[in-house]
Enzyme design. Sequence first.
Site, PDB file in Angstrom:
ATOM      1  N   HIS A 102      -9.666   5.010  -0.282  1.00  0.00           N
ATOM      2  CA  HIS A 102      -8.886   4.919   0.693  1.00  0.00           C
ATOM      3  C   HIS A 102      -9.628   5.670   1.938  1.00  0.00           C
ATOM      4  O   HIS A 102     -10.577   6.317   1.623  1.00  0.00           O
ATOM      5  CB  HIS A 102      -7.595   5.586   0.665  1.00  0.00           C
ATOM      6  CG  HIS A 102      -6.543   4.721  -0.264  1.00  0.00           C
ATOM      7  ND1 HIS A 102      -5.366   4.413   0.011  1.00  0.00           N
ATOM      8  CD2 HIS A 102      -6.919   4.271  -1.580  1.00  0.00           C
ATOM      9  CE1 HIS A 102      -4.783   3.707  -0.733  1.00  0.00           C
ATOM     10  NE2 HIS A 102      -5.652   3.435  -1.915  1.00  0.00           N
TER      11      HIS A 102
ATOM     12  N   ASP B 227       0.889  -1.135  -0.185  1.00  0.00           N
ATOM     13  CA  ASP B 227      -0.067   0.083   0.011  1.00  0.00           C
ATOM     14  C   ASP B 227       0.956   1.235  -0.078  1.00  0.00           C
ATOM     15  O   ASP B 227       1.924   1.201   0.676  1.00  0.00           O
ATOM     16  CB  ASP B 227      -0.896   0.030   1.105  1.00  0.00           C
ATOM     17  CG  ASP B 227      -2.134   0.903   1.186  1.00  0.00           C
ATOM     18  OD1 ASP B 227      -2.584   1.339   0.028  1.00  0.00           O
ATOM     19  OD2 ASP B 227      -2.519   1.427   2.168  1.00  0.00           O
TER      20      ASP B 227
ATOM     21  N   GLU C  99      -3.114   5.832  -7.664  1.00  0.00           N
ATOM     22  CA  GLU C  99      -4.165   7.169  -7.237  1.00  0.00           C
ATOM     23  C   GLU C  99      -4.130   8.297  -8.097  1.00  0.00           C
ATOM     24  O   GLU C  99      -2.846   8.868  -8.725  1.00  0.00           O
ATOM     25  CB  GLU C  99      -3.729   7.276  -5.566  1.00  0.00           C
ATOM     26  CG  GLU C  99      -4.481   8.446  -5.170  1.00  0.00           C
ATOM     27  CD  GLU C  99      -4.138   8.620  -3.784  1.00  0.00           C
ATOM     28  OE1 GLU C  99      -4.573   9.371  -3.154  1.00  0.00           O
ATOM     29  OE2 GLU C  99      -3.918   7.549  -3.050  1.00  0.00           O
TER      30      GLU C  99
ATOM     31  N   THR D 147      -8.152   2.674  10.363  1.00  0.00           N
ATOM     32  CA  THR D 147      -8.424   3.263  11.818  1.00  0.00           C
ATOM     33  C   THR D 147      -9.187   2.458  12.470  1.00  0.00           C
ATOM     34  O   THR D 147      -8.988   2.451  13.783  1.00  0.00           O
ATOM     35  CB  THR D 147      -8.710   4.735  11.416  1.00  0.00           C
ATOM     36  OG1 THR D 147      -7.740   5.120  10.535  1.00  0.00           O
ATOM     37  CG2 THR D 147      -8.871   5.342  12.757  1.00  0.00           C
TER      38      THR D 147
END
Length: 277
Positions: free
Chosen positions: A203, A82, A134, A229
Amino acid sequence: MTLATLSDVLTPCLTDGTAVAGLVVLGWEDATAFTRAAEAEGRPVILQAGPGCRAHTPLPVLATMFRTLAESVSVPVVAHLDHGEDIATCARAIDCGFTSVMYDGSALPLDENIARTAEIAALAHAAGISIEAELGYVGYAAGKASQGTDPAQVARFAKETRVDALAISIGNVHLMTEASATLDMPRLAAIQTAAPTLPLVLHGGSGLPFELRHLLARGTNVAKVNIGTELRQAFGQALRDTLAADPAQFDRIAILRATIPPMEQAARAAIRSLCQP
């Protein structure tokens, strides 16, 4: 061995109304919990090694860990790099046995992002693995602000890079501790129109309410949602509970092993949020 590439697990999502969880790994305990959760739910999983994880544990160790865990279950497991910072990092991950890499050139000018992404895509495809990139910039809660993905750039980016999945910025933000993000759905629709067969990635999935995750999985080309998270929060709570229950405990293995079941339950909920109405 149930190792899979990103394309293996994301392509079916374009037609089956589901998405796959990209779960952010920081160590053995959470990687184990995430793999067990995927097996229990009967769903693929993407084990992700981000920059923080890589700063703590060398890439060859992470690659071996992910591949070992893939051997322990029957569901597809993607060993994913990642936020690869550069060509060298991505090439190293490919050499170590990762089955998918994300090159993050989102902070670069468009032409440079395309050129570098295309170079890494060629390396990945030559090795028989997948690549995510991205376009736009996904910012951070209480940190650098996002820059939304420009739908007018999507078709060119997809054509010239030949990426297998595209991470986009439509209101999603990294490191949100509450599920309160608001997505720009018209922007998402325009992106999807520009590249109708390209799996899209969000994301910052912890900022998305479960109901919104269901909607995205069922009705859009968002095929991968990164979740970190909320799982780190589950780990932190489990660790505090474990130490509070036995303040005299000092055995590291016993302490960390106790966090696996709570993290498995949190991961199962995250996985279900992308495949159940």
